[in-house]
Design a protein around this motif. Structure first.
Motif, short mmCIF file in Angstrom:
data_model
loop_
_atom_site.label_atom_id
_atom_site.label_comp_id
_atom_site.label_asym_id
_atom_site.label_seq_id
_atom_site.Cartn_x
_atom_site.Cartn_y
_atom_site.Cartn_z
N ILE A 21 0.84 -1.21 0.00
CA ILE A 21 0.00 0.00 0.00
C ILE A 21 0.87 1.25 0.00
N ALA A 22 1.94 1.24 0.81
CA ALA A 22 2.85 2.40 0.86
C ALA A 22 3.52 2.62 -0.50
N ILE A 23 3.87 1.54 -1.18
CA ILE A 23 4.46 1.65 -2.52
C ILE A 23 3.44 2.23 -3.48
N ALA A 24 2.20 1.71 -3.44
CA ALA A 24 1.14 2.18 -4.34
C ALA A 24 0.83 3.66 -4.13
N LYS A 25 0.91 4.11 -2.89
CA LYS A 25 0.64 5.52 -2.57
C LYS A 25 1.85 6.42 -2.85
N GLY A 26 2.98 5.82 -3.17
CA GLY A 26 4.18 6.60 -3.42
C GLY A 26 4.88 7.03 -2.14
N GLY A 118 13.94 -9.57 8.97
CA GLY A 118 14.16 -8.87 10.21
C GLY A 118 12.83 -8.43 10.79
N LEU A 119 12.89 -7.70 11.89
CA LEU A 119 11.66 -7.26 12.52
C LEU A 119 11.04 -6.08 11.80
N HIS A 120 11.87 -5.25 11.16
CA HIS A 120 11.35 -4.07 10.44
C HIS A 120 11.98 -4.04 9.06
N HIS A 121 11.19 -3.67 8.08
CA HIS A 121 11.68 -3.61 6.71
C HIS A 121 11.50 -2.19 6.17
N GLY A 122 12.52 -1.39 6.36
CA GLY A 122 12.48 -0.03 5.82
C GLY A 122 11.39 0.80 6.47
N ASN A 123 10.95 1.82 5.75
CA ASN A 123 9.94 2.74 6.27
C ASN A 123 8.53 2.27 6.00
N ALA A 124 8.39 1.15 5.30
CA ALA A 124 7.06 0.72 4.90
C ALA A 124 6.29 0.04 6.02
N ALA A 125 6.97 -0.44 7.03
CA ALA A 125 6.29 -1.19 8.10
C ALA A 125 5.61 -0.28 9.08
#
Length: 125
Positions: A21-26, A118-125
């Motif tokens: 969703i974060a990718i789709a929203k840019g 990992g527990l977190h993947h970049g800013n998308a989580a």
């Protein structure tokens, strides 16, 4: 044979949906070296890349079967099981199934796997 590396990742379905969703929203732009193939868990990745499936991939690489019937004989696996396994491996980008003269010809696309988790993947989580 030159190793063909496939970048794969492990991420929960919930995090994957958020990321998509974060990718789709840019709001999030994946880096070029991020995995394109994602597994829901280490367990699901281990099932797809099991010892049995690694042996199957090795048989395909070494013998280059011209059909699933030929692979069935080489791998000592029944066609329905083989077909299901190959479709799963194809969905994850590990093999390619090409139709030629009415026969499905399997080709291995990835021989080495680089795994990101990992527990977190970049800013998308």
């Amino acid at each position: 044979m030159v190793a063909k590396v496939l970048n794969v990742g492990v991420m929960s379905r919930q995090d994957y949906v958020r990321r998509t969703i974060a990718i789709a929203k840019g709001e999030y732009i994946p880096s070029p070296d991020e995995p394109k193939i994602w597994f829901e868990s280490l367990k699901s990745m281990a099932q797809v890349l099991s010892d049995e499936n690694q042996v199957l991939l090795d048989v395909i690489i070494r013998h280059k079967p011209a059909s699933l019937t030929e692979l069935e004989q080489l791998a000592h696996r029944k066609k329905p099981n083989l077909s299901r396994t190959l479709k799963t491996l194809e969905r994850y980008g590990v093999v390619e199934l090409r139709k030629q003269s009415g026969k499905l010809i399997p080709t291995v696309k990835a021989t080495d796997f680089r795994v990101q988790f990992g527990l977190h993947h970049g800013n998308a989580a």
